[in-house]
Structure formats: C-alpha cells, structure tokens
Write a protein that holds these residues in place. Structure first.
Motif, PDB file in Angstrom:
ATOM      1  N   ALA A 180       0.783  -1.157  -0.114  1.00  0.00           N
ATOM      2  CA  ALA A 180      -0.030   0.036  -0.089  1.00  0.00           C
ATOM      3  C   ALA A 180       0.803   1.083   0.028  1.00  0.00           C
ATOM      4  CB  ALA A 180      -0.825  -0.191   1.217  1.00  0.00           C
ATOM      5  N   THR A 181       0.192   2.310  -0.281  1.00  0.00           N
ATOM      6  CA  THR A 181       1.194   3.577  -0.472  1.00  0.00           C
ATOM      7  C   THR A 181       1.720   3.887   0.983  1.00  0.00           C
ATOM      8  OG1 THR A 181      -0.740   4.029  -1.759  1.00  0.00           O
ATOM      9  CG2 THR A 181       0.877   5.807  -1.283  1.00  0.00           C
TER      10      THR A 181
ATOM     11  N   LEU B   1       2.568   6.124   4.358  1.00  0.00           N
ATOM     12  CA  LEU B   1       2.471   7.456   4.754  1.00  0.00           C
ATOM     13  C   LEU B   1       3.020   8.717   4.274  1.00  0.00           C
ATOM     14  CD1 LEU B   1       0.913   8.835   7.047  1.00  0.00           C
ATOM     15  CD2 LEU B   1       2.659   8.623   8.658  1.00  0.00           C
TER      16      LEU B   1
ATOM     17  N   THR C 254      -2.085  14.749  -0.265  1.00  0.00           N
ATOM     18  CA  THR C 254      -2.054  15.025  -1.676  1.00  0.00           C
ATOM     19  C   THR C 254      -2.864  16.048  -2.018  1.00  0.00           C
ATOM     20  OG1 THR C 254      -1.547  12.409  -1.756  1.00  0.00           O
ATOM     21  CG2 THR C 254      -1.720  13.870  -3.866  1.00  0.00           C
TER      22      THR C 254
ATOM     23  N   ALA D 203      -8.809  17.560   6.139  1.00  0.00           N
ATOM     24  CA  ALA D 203      -9.791  16.245   6.254  1.00  0.00           C
ATOM     25  C   ALA D 203     -10.239  16.259   7.606  1.00  0.00           C
ATOM     26  CB  ALA D 203      -8.875  14.943   5.911  1.00  0.00           C
TER      27      ALA D 203
ATOM     28  N   GLN E  48      -6.180  14.593  13.679  1.00  0.00           N
ATOM     29  CA  GLN E  48      -5.273  14.381  12.566  1.00  0.00           C
ATOM     30  C   GLN E  48      -4.586  13.156  12.887  1.00  0.00           C
ATOM     31  OE1 GLN E  48      -4.533  16.931  10.087  1.00  0.00           O
ATOM     32  NE2 GLN E  48      -3.347  14.827   9.504  1.00  0.00           N
TER      33      GLN E  48
ATOM     34  N   VAL F  67      -6.661  10.634  11.109  1.00  0.00           N
ATOM     35  CA  VAL F  67      -6.626  10.854   9.701  1.00  0.00           C
ATOM     36  C   VAL F  67      -5.230  10.262   9.350  1.00  0.00           C
ATOM     37  CG1 VAL F  67      -6.406  12.417   7.662  1.00  0.00           C
ATOM     38  CG2 VAL F  67      -8.192  12.817   9.535  1.00  0.00           C
TER      39      VAL F  67
ATOM     40  N   LYS G 120      -4.598   7.178   6.331  1.00  0.00           N
ATOM     41  CA  LYS G 120      -3.925   7.430   5.342  1.00  0.00           C
ATOM     42  C   LYS G 120      -2.769   6.211   5.318  1.00  0.00           C
ATOM     43  CE  LYS G 120      -2.680  11.828   5.773  1.00  0.00           C
ATOM     44  NZ  LYS G 120      -2.258  13.165   5.642  1.00  0.00           N
ATOM     45  N   ALA G 121      -2.135   5.882   6.397  1.00  0.00           N
ATOM     46  CA  ALA G 121      -1.375   4.683   6.375  1.00  0.00           C
ATOM     47  C   ALA G 121      -1.853   3.418   5.679  1.00  0.00           C
ATOM     48  CB  ALA G 121      -0.782   4.484   8.083  1.00  0.00           C
ATOM     49  N   LEU G 122      -3.127   3.417   5.855  1.00  0.00           N
ATOM     50  CA  LEU G 122      -3.949   2.170   5.322  1.00  0.00           C
ATOM     51  C   LEU G 122      -3.773   2.293   3.710  1.00  0.00           C
ATOM     52  CD1 LEU G 122      -7.350   2.019   7.337  1.00  0.00           C
ATOM     53  CD2 LEU G 122      -5.314   0.412   7.634  1.00  0.00           C
ATOM     54  N   GLY G 123      -3.147   3.268   3.469  1.00  0.00           N
ATOM     55  CA  GLY G 123      -3.035   3.497   1.901  1.00  0.00           C
ATOM     56  C   GLY G 123      -4.073   4.387   1.104  1.00  0.00           C
TER      57      GLY G 123
ATOM     58  N   GLU H 292      -5.790   7.702  -0.257  1.00  0.00           N
ATOM     59  CA  GLU H 292      -5.100   8.804  -0.751  1.00  0.00           C
ATOM     60  C   GLU H 292      -6.218   9.912  -0.741  1.00  0.00           C
ATOM     61  OE1 GLU H 292      -4.183   8.858  -5.106  1.00  0.00           O
ATOM     62  OE2 GLU H 292      -4.245  11.016  -5.348  1.00  0.00           O
ATOM     63  N   LEU H 293      -5.716  11.200  -0.118  1.00  0.00           N
ATOM     64  CA  LEU H 293      -6.634  12.011   0.273  1.00  0.00           C
ATOM     65  C   LEU H 293      -6.101  13.215  -0.643  1.00  0.00           C
ATOM     66  CD1 LEU H 293      -8.463  13.146   2.392  1.00  0.00           C
ATOM     67  CD2 LEU H 293      -6.812  13.972   3.795  1.00  0.00           C
TER      68      LEU H 293
END
Lengths: 299, 471
Positions: free
Chosen positions: A7-8, A10, A14, B184, B203, B206, B210-213, B215-216
């Motif tokens: 997965a991407t 951290l 973006t 967010a 934060q 959130v 994001k660490a789960l992959g 994209e924000l």
C-alpha cells in the motif's frame, strides 16, 4: 500467488496540485495580477466562477474571481490589496506557492447570444467582468463595454476588454481618461440613445452596481450583478455571504455569485461587507504585513 | 496496583462508575483546552474491572459499528492495551474520536446490564483510554494490503467517508478521498470545538487512515471540480457520497442578516477550522460581543455557546423553543455548559431582530411558547403564546437550529434521487442510491445525526460496495 503490491506509504496530504506562481505583474498601485499553476481548475473553469485560496497555514480563506484560465494549466487572478490577507498574497513572488486553492466555485454565468449586451464594470470588478464579456462575445452577443475607475492609472484590462467588445467606453471619476463621471452615466446615455440592450452585466464595487441597477430599472432591462460578499468556506457551509434577493436569503457562494440586480438588497450587502472593519484595522496595526513594528501600544 | 487504589476498589461499589477528571469550570472558560482529561491507567483498570464480561453481551447491539466491547475491556483488565485497541480498530477506525464524542449513554452503555441497578460501565472512557495510549506511541503502519485492482472514490473526509475509506482500503481497494475543505475531518474539524475534541486527535486518526493506503485530496469540491459521472468515467468502480449536512438553516425572521448574527456553522468554522480563537496569530477574525444569544438546543448550540463564553462574552443565553427535557443535546454537555455559567431560556422563539444604523444587531424579540401535541419527532410541539413578545438586549446571536445537506452534488448529478430537503435517498440496508455504483451515507443520507451513526452507515455502504464489486 499474485505478487503483493504494498500500500502507499504514509505521505503528506496529496494536494490537488502545487500552486506555484509563474508570473506576477503590478497593474496599478495596490492592484496585482498573478498567474498560478492549477491544471485541474484551469480545465474546469467557466466564466463567472471564482476560487477560494489560502496563502499560509494561518491565513484566511479568501475568494477571488477567475480572470483567465489556459490550456497550459494556469489560472490568472487579479486582486487589490485592501486588507491583511490580500497584502499577504501580494507579497508572494514568482516561484512561491499558494498553500491552498479550491475551485472552480459558484455557478457559471449564463452565457448565450443575448443580442446586445452591456458589460459595465468598475475598479477591480473589471477583472471579474472580462471573462464574462469574452465568453458573451464568443457566444455571438454584441458586447458594449463600459469600464471605469477613479482615475486613468487605476483602469484595468483596457486592451483586453477592447478586444472582446464591439464598442468600448471608458469613464473615470476625475476625467483623466474618457467620460468624466461614472460608468452608470455612460450606461444611461447609451440607453437613451436607444442602444436596445437585452441584458446588462454590472460588476464592481457594490455602490456602482446599485447605481447601475437603478439606471436600468425604469427601462426594465434585465440586469445581472456579480456579488462579492464576505465568505469563509465559499462552498455553502457558513452563510457569511448571505444576501437578500427578492426578500429571500441566498448564499452568494452556491446560489450565485450572479443575481438579478433589481432584486438585490444592496444596502444590506454594503452593511454586511463592513462587518469586520475594526478587526481588519487591528490586525494591520498588530502585524504590519509590509514589515515594521506594531504601533498600537505606543502611548 | 498501589495499595490506595486497591483499597478504593475494594470499597468501591460495583454499581458506581469511576469518574473522569476534568478542568474546573472557572479555569476552562478561559481556554480552549480539552475539558475532560481522560482516565489514568489506574482508573481505567478499576473501571474495566467492573465489566461482567457477559456471555451474551447486550452492549454490542447498541454500537452502530459492532465493536466487540467485552473483549476489548477484558484485554484492558489483562493490561494488554495494544491488543485492546487492535480489537476496537477491527470495527472502528476512529476510536479516539468516538471515545470522546459518541453519545454512549444512548448507545452501548444504555444496554449495559449494570445500568439496570447502577452506573453502566464507562465504555466510551475506556475506548478513549486505549486509543489515546496508542497515539502516544509511533504510528504502527498496518500490514500492506494486496491491492485488488478496484478503485473507489469517496466524497467527503468526515466520519462517514473516512470509515468507508478505511474499511475498503483494508479489503485491498484503492481509495481516493475528495475533500472540499483544505483539511480532512469534516465536522470533526470544522464543527466540534477543540475543548471537546482536540484537532491533533483528529489528525492522528486521519494519519492512520492514510497509512492504510488511502489517498486524500483536499481542496476538491466534487460537483464543481469533477462530477460523479466524470469520476465513474475516469475509472472509479464505485462512488460513496459522504458530504454531510453542511448547509445551515436560518430562522427566516426579519433582521436575521444584521451584522453580529451568525449561523452556528459560520461561528464554529471561524473558531475551529480557521482557529480565530488565536486571532491575530491566525488571521481569520471573529467578533463576540458582551451579550450573546444562541438559538437552539442541540450539541451544536452548546458548542457555539461554550465557544462564545471562551471568547470573552459576558453572558451567554441559550434560547430554546421547547423545554430542557426535549433538548437533543447530550446530557453531559448540558451539564458542562450549566457549570460554566451558560443560562437557558426555555419555551422561547425569536420573532425578529433589531439593529442600529450600522446594521449591527442590538436586540432580539422573542415569543413565549407552550408545548402542544407531540409532532413527528415524538416530542411535544411548541406553540407560540399570542401577545407574549419580549425584547432582550443582545449584540451577538448564533443560530443553531440545524443543517441540511449541501446541494452541490445533488444539483450536478442527473438521476440521483433526493427528498425535498436534499437528503439523498438510499436503500437503508445497502446505502445504494438511485444510481448504479453510487452509494451514500452519513448525514447526507439520513439527515443530521451523530458521528457514530454516520460511521455505522459508512460501514454498511463499504460492505455493500465490496459485495457488489466482488460479485
């Protein structure tokens, strides 16, 4: 077994883009033009729409009308340094980035062949009027433009407006160029000369829009104004930008920014625009954005 | 366990919850720091030990996201805090938030067996304890997922959207979250004040998502920047709309556009999102006068009132058209507000606002109400008492009478069915809208509700998106 793709990791949030300033120009004293990278907005923008931007992490969100947008992925914004946030924006130079730009926002103008249209604009309102005049011309309307300012030095986008207009008039308060007086005088003269305007666009300071709409009212000419009240989110959430239109509360950010001029309560609009004048003054005193010391506690 | 606490626990009646310490009212009205301080380890252990670990736990049915409550509490009693938070996160991706703002007394705790004779186990405080403890450690990045090749767009990074994003990312979907604002969190950042939910907590949660992959993409207002049709054409296999209820309602009485009258949304956006309580360090101004009236009786009204007090108002009066018993706000928040000195005027409703020559509000006329027959909400309907109008002096008014969905997506998406209030019509079991591959959840689909119910409907939608895309 399928190969597992990680997965991407951290990463920083973006953002839609990095909004780098690629050109900057002083148009008049306190009036600046910047060209900024914003490819997605550039692709989607339509005449009459605006963006909300935030310069730094601690900055206000401020609305600015989109003036031009290009296939090269840039947008152009024009602003007058009137308060802390616009002065702060004016301090950025080519190569600097604007932290956030959201847009395009607001309903686009209704662009079509109206027949004969007057585009009446004053001050920085000319920047907002230009893309509308251009789009009206491209849609086949006959465009008669009247641009005004306090004096010749403050006239904006003269050449550009002339290029998209079938006829073009200038008016300055002091008479340093064109008609001496107000754009609304010129509008009245043209109406009385039987120009036969199907529609009038009036964009500029609230008092100018009010006077222009008073001129057209007895002639029952459809008149559209683009309002720029105080906004925070610019997306329909806060209601700071509420205006009374035909005695109904409308939000300029999502129901507008354009409204039927003859239905707008301009007195209320002007009062609401003054809502934070003391705070604006105090912040400029405390944090002189042009450098120098705070002067407010020197008794 | 220290002897003192052991003694306390022995003396402690199993029916009594361990209280959570909080900032004293006189102190906290001068700051925006969090009011409730959370349990210490000792307190958490003592409270966790009250749980009966029922073989057929009733509490779980009260949780909209079905957290295995007895299991995580048992892990606390065993000092296995990391395992406890992992247990919570199996079902709830925002535990530090839910531990603070869920109305547990209406949900899990309402069903706790202990509640029949005494205090229910403080499930929310225990959830907060393990979540906060985890946040003090470096972020543990979950095991990378094998991407399944499917893409889902989530509109709105509030509680519903973040839940969908987390659940689908854990199942191997590529998820892109489009957020209109510059940050967010949705209502968690623009609505709920710092003193109830610190923004660094939001934060951190959130960051976990994001660490789960996931994209924000911030600053992206869907409906204007892209339409839903464009997202589907661009290759997203499904779209989830979680854009909340962001459009403020006004009273519709004369004088409401005078300066000094805010929607609660504007007031809270300025204070929370734009941090104007730190003006001029943060550049967005807010003006709070001496005499503030807040119209409404929900949590948003209380958040506004308590914020106004912290910004220096001399008096803050909550004006509500029903009586105290009908207030939709959480009891705990009502008590906090009363402790802080906020007064209430019940059975009163504004009829017009009066202003000065500069267009600033100076007075509010209101009419007394009496309670009539119950209305569709089940609460007795307030009826005005003719001729009872009175004017009160005010210089600031905050209107907190509810919010409806933002209309932008609804008005730019053909074929998306909505109610006349702009609420997106969905199948309540699946969250699917009138359009194929388009789902909705949270306030935009239910009308204004709670953070956890938005998360619950997000969970349901994530599940049905997964089912439909793997069919």
């Amino acid at each position: 077994m399928s190969k597992s793709k990680p997965a991407t990791q951290l990463k920083a949030e973006t953002k839609t883009n990095t909004h780098k300033i690629i050109a900057k120009q002083d148009l008049a004293s306190n009036i600046k033009q910047i060209q900024v990278l914003a490819p997605e907005i550039a692709q989607k923008a339509k005449a009459g729409q605006f963006v909300i931007l935030r310069v730094h992490e601690d900055s206000e969100r401020i609305p600015l009308t989109l003036v031009t947008w290009d296939n090269d992925g840039t947008i152009t914004l024009i602003f007058q340094e009137v308060g802390y946030s616009t002065i702060e924006l004016g301090k950025l130079t080519v190569g600097d980035e604007i932290l956030n730009i959201a847009g395009p926002l607001g309903k686009p103008s209704e662009i079509k062949n109206y027949g004969k249209v007057a585009v009446v604009c004053g001050g920085v309102g000319t920047a907002a009027a230009y893309p509308i005049a251009k789009a009206l011309k491209e849609a086949g309307s006959t465009v008669i433009s009247i641009i005004g300012a306090r004096n010749q030095q403050l006239l904006l986008l003269e050449e550009e407006m002339a290029k998209v207009s079938d006829e073009f008039f200038i008016s300055t308060d002091d008479g340093s160029k064109g008609h001496k007086g107000f754009v609304s005088d010129v509008l009245k003269t043209l109406i009385d000369k039987n120009y036969g305007f199907a529609t009038v666009y009036a964009i500029g300071p609230p008092i100018m829009m009010k006077v222009a709409s008073d001129v057209t009212r007895p002639y029952k000419i459809k008149t559209i104004v683009s309002l720029n009240p105080i906004m925070v989110d610019g997306m329909g959430m806060c209601g700071a930008c509420r205006v009374a239109v035909a005695n109904q509360t409308k939000f300029a950010c999502v129901d507008g920014p354009e409204f039927d001029a003859h239905q707008v309560d301009f007195k209320e609009l002007m009062q609401r625009l003054k809502g934070y004048v003391p705070e604006e003054k105090s912040i400029i005193q405390h944090l002189n954005p042009l450098g120098g010391k705070c002067t407010c506690h020197q008794h | 366990m220290p002897p003192a606490l052991m003694q306390q626990q022995q003396l402690q009646n199993r029916w009594q919850a361990i209280p959570m310490s909080s900032q004293k009212p006189a102190e906290r009205i001068n700051n925006f720091s969090e009011v409730a301080k959370g349990y210490t380890e000792e307190q958490a252990l003592a409270e966790a030990s009250r749980c009966l670990t029922c073989p057929n736990p009733q509490c779980v049915q009260g949780c909209p996201v079905n957290v295995d409550i007895p299991a995580f509490i048992k892990l606390i009693t065993e000092h296995k805090y990391a395992d406890a938070i992992r247990k919570v996160k199996e079902k709830n991706s925002l535990p530090a938030i839910c531990g603070r703002v869920c109305p547990q007394e209406e949900q899990c705790q309402k069903y706790c067996v202990l509640g029949k004779k005494g205090d229910a186990v403080s499930i929310g405080r225990l959830e907060r304890f393990v979540a906060d403890l985890e946040l003090t450690k470096p972020l543990t990045i979950p095991k990378p997922q094998t991407l399944n090749g499917k893409k889902v767009a989530v509109l709105g990074a509030g509680p519903a959207g973040l839940t969908v994003a987390a659940d689908l990312a854990k199942r191997g979907y590529k998820v892109v979250v489009y957020e209109a604002l510059h940050v967010a969190g949705g209502v968690l950042v623009y609505g709920i004040p710092e003193f109830r939910l610190p923004k660094k907590i939001v934060q951190a949660e959130v960051d976990y998502i994001k660490a789960l992959g996931v994209e924000l993409r911030t600053d992206s207002l869907i409906g204007r920047l892209f339409t839903i049709d464009e997202l589907l054409e661009e290759g997203f296999d499904a779209v989830f709309i979680g854009t909340g209820a962001g459009l403020p309602k006004f009273l519709g009485v004369p004088g409401e556009n005078l300066n000094g009258i805010y929607s609660a949304n504007e007031f809270l956006i300025r204070v929370n999102l734009m941090k104007s309580y730190k003006f001029p360090q943060f550049k967005t101004p807010i003006r709070v006068g001496k005499k503030v009236a807040v119209i409404g009786g929900g949590n948003v009204a209380l958040d506004s009132a308590r914020s106004a007090l912290r910004l220096g108002a001399e008096s803050v009066c909550l004006v509500y058209r029903r009586s105290r018993g009908e207030m939709p706000a959480r009891l705990e928040e009502i008590l906090h507000a009363e402790e802080e000195g906020i007064t209430c005027k019940f059975l009163a409703s504004p009829t017009r606002f009066l202003g000065d020559e500069q267009g600033r509000v100076t007075g509010m006329e209101y009419i007394a109400m009496k309670l009539g027959e119950p209305d569709e909400s089940g609460r007795r309907h307030p009826v005005p008492i003719k001729g009872s109008e009175v004017v009160m002096d005010v210089d600031t008014v905050i209107v907190a009478i509810g919010r409806t969905p933002n209309p932008i997506i609804q008005s730019t998406t053909q074929g998306l069915n909505t109610t006349k209030n702009g609420i997106i019509v969905v199948d309540t079991d699946t969250g699917q809208s009138s359009l194929d591959a388009v789902y909705a959840g949270g306030d935009v689909a239910t009308g204004e509700a709670t953070v956890i119910s938005a998360m619950g409907s997000g969970k349901k939608a994530a599940h049905s998106i997964h089912n439909s895309l793997t069919r």
